[in-house]
Design a protein around this motif. Structure first.
Motif, short mmCIF file in Angstrom:
data_model
loop_
_atom_site.label_atom_id
_atom_site.label_comp_id
_atom_site.label_asym_id
_atom_site.label_seq_id
_atom_site.Cartn_x
_atom_site.Cartn_y
_atom_site.Cartn_z
N VAL A 2 -57.90 -28.39 48.88
CA VAL A 2 -58.01 -29.39 49.94
C VAL A 2 -57.37 -28.87 51.23
O VAL A 2 -57.90 -29.07 52.33
CB VAL A 2 -57.37 -30.72 49.51
N LEU A 11 -59.28 -28.64 54.73
CA LEU A 11 -58.77 -29.34 55.91
C LEU A 11 -58.58 -28.38 57.08
O LEU A 11 -58.99 -28.68 58.21
CB LEU A 11 -57.42 -29.99 55.58
N SER A 20 -51.14 -38.80 56.35
CA SER A 20 -52.57 -38.79 56.65
C SER A 20 -53.24 -39.93 55.89
O SER A 20 -52.62 -40.62 55.08
CB SER A 20 -53.19 -37.46 56.19
N TYR A 22 -56.02 -38.54 50.46
CA TYR A 22 -56.97 -37.54 49.99
C TYR A 22 -57.19 -37.65 48.48
O TYR A 22 -58.07 -36.99 47.93
CB TYR A 22 -56.54 -36.12 50.37
N ASP A 65 -56.65 -36.80 59.92
CA ASP A 65 -57.44 -37.94 59.45
C ASP A 65 -58.92 -37.75 59.73
O ASP A 65 -59.77 -38.07 58.88
CB ASP A 65 -56.95 -39.23 60.11
N LEU A 94 -60.26 -35.24 57.25
CA LEU A 94 -60.41 -35.83 55.92
C LEU A 94 -61.65 -36.72 55.82
O LEU A 94 -62.38 -36.70 54.83
CB LEU A 94 -59.17 -36.65 55.55
N LYS A 113 -64.76 -36.30 53.26
CA LYS A 113 -65.23 -37.37 52.38
C LYS A 113 -66.71 -37.65 52.62
O LYS A 113 -67.48 -37.84 51.67
CB LYS A 113 -64.42 -38.64 52.63
N LEU A 142 -64.79 -33.29 49.59
CA LEU A 142 -63.56 -33.70 48.92
C LEU A 142 -63.84 -34.07 47.47
O LEU A 142 -63.08 -33.71 46.56
CB LEU A 142 -62.92 -34.86 49.68
#
Length: 269
Positions: free
Chosen positions: A63, A67, A116, A119, A239, A242, A246, A251
């Motif tokens: 992750v 990111l 954040s 996740y 953010d 992320l 998503k 993710l």
């Protein structure tokens, strides 16, 4: 059908995305052009494989690199450092841009550090030793003697959801809870599922993950977020990155790759 308008819109989106990435990597980090990410010392499976986050192997390591890429940092521009869990959640200046080591987002912590967006939402799981004669149902769990780490969200889960007949024994860290199980002082403990899997496989001889609760079973499920200094200007960038991970399924794919084994644990009814 491809049209000039479609091409223009797509081009605008790509340019906007590049601009966001550039703004994240421009003047918002401790070291210009670098993203400093902290993890535990040591960092454990399945979050980091073989205590080597720079490999990108393990859920949080993967992750972290996803990111970084989304934020405009090349893999070689990611710098790793180590902190203890307790050190990281204290107020004040940090020697990292973001820290990823299974930090549950809580209102108390959020007063002194920034988090954040989540996740990962971790289901809680029951760790026992042996357990061949135990069943993964709530009535059976009530009769067990429980151990729990005081600073985690497992404590209200035990007292409010399981409601054991005996008050749980409270410890200051995971290691002491495991030692209590080994010594027969407690029958069971509650951890997030990946930690329970690790402890059962590596730390607790004869350990077994008896069952898991649904992530939304608790009134306040454990959401893991990247930790940052309070007021860190990088939070908006993290953010946004992320949300992009998503939205495009990246993710979820990382979670499936590194936490897939968790699906074999039965659901507690």
């Amino acid at each position: 059908m491809w049209t000039k308008l479609t091409g223009a819109v797509l081009g605008s989106v790509l340019i906007a995305g590049a601009a966001v990435a550039q703004s994240c990597s421009d003047g918002k980090t401790l070291t210009e052009g670098k993203l400093t990410i902290a993890t535990g010392n040591p960092a454990y499976y399945p979050w980091v494989i073989d205590d080597a986050p720079e490999s990108g192997k393990g859920f949080e390591a993967a992750v972290a690199y996803a990111l970084a890429s989304e934020m405009g940092f090349a893999a070689e521009d990611v710098v790793w450092t180590r902190t203890s869990f307790d050190q990281a959640i204290q107020p004040g200046a940090k020697d990292f841009d973001i820290n990823m080591q299974q930090f549950s987002i809580t209102p108390e912590r959020d007063k002194v550090v920034d988090f954040s967006a989540p996740y990962y939402t971790a289901p809680m799981a029951v760790l026992v030793r042996g357990g061949g004669d135990l069943s993964a149902d709530l009535d059976a769990l009530k009769a067990l003697k429980w151990g729990v780490v005081a600073s985690t969200t497992a404590l209200p889960m035990i007292t409010e959801t399981i409601q054991p007949t005996a008050s749980p024994l409270v410890y200051d860290d995971n290691a002491n809870v495991v030692e209590a199980i080994k010594a027969g002082q407690v029958d069971a403990a509650l951890f997030d599922l990946p930690t329970a899997l690790y402890l059962s496989a590596v730390v607790l001889e004869g350990g077994q993950v008896l069952g898991q609760f649904a992530p939304d079973e608790a009134a306040n499920p454990d959401h893991f977020g990247a930790l940052m200094t309070e007021g860190n200007p990088l939070k908006e960038c993290v953010d946004t990155a992320l949300e992009a991970l998503k939205a495009d399924g990246a993710l979820a794919a990382i979670e499936a790759e590194w936490l897939q084994e968790a699906t074999g644990v039965p659901l507690i009814q």
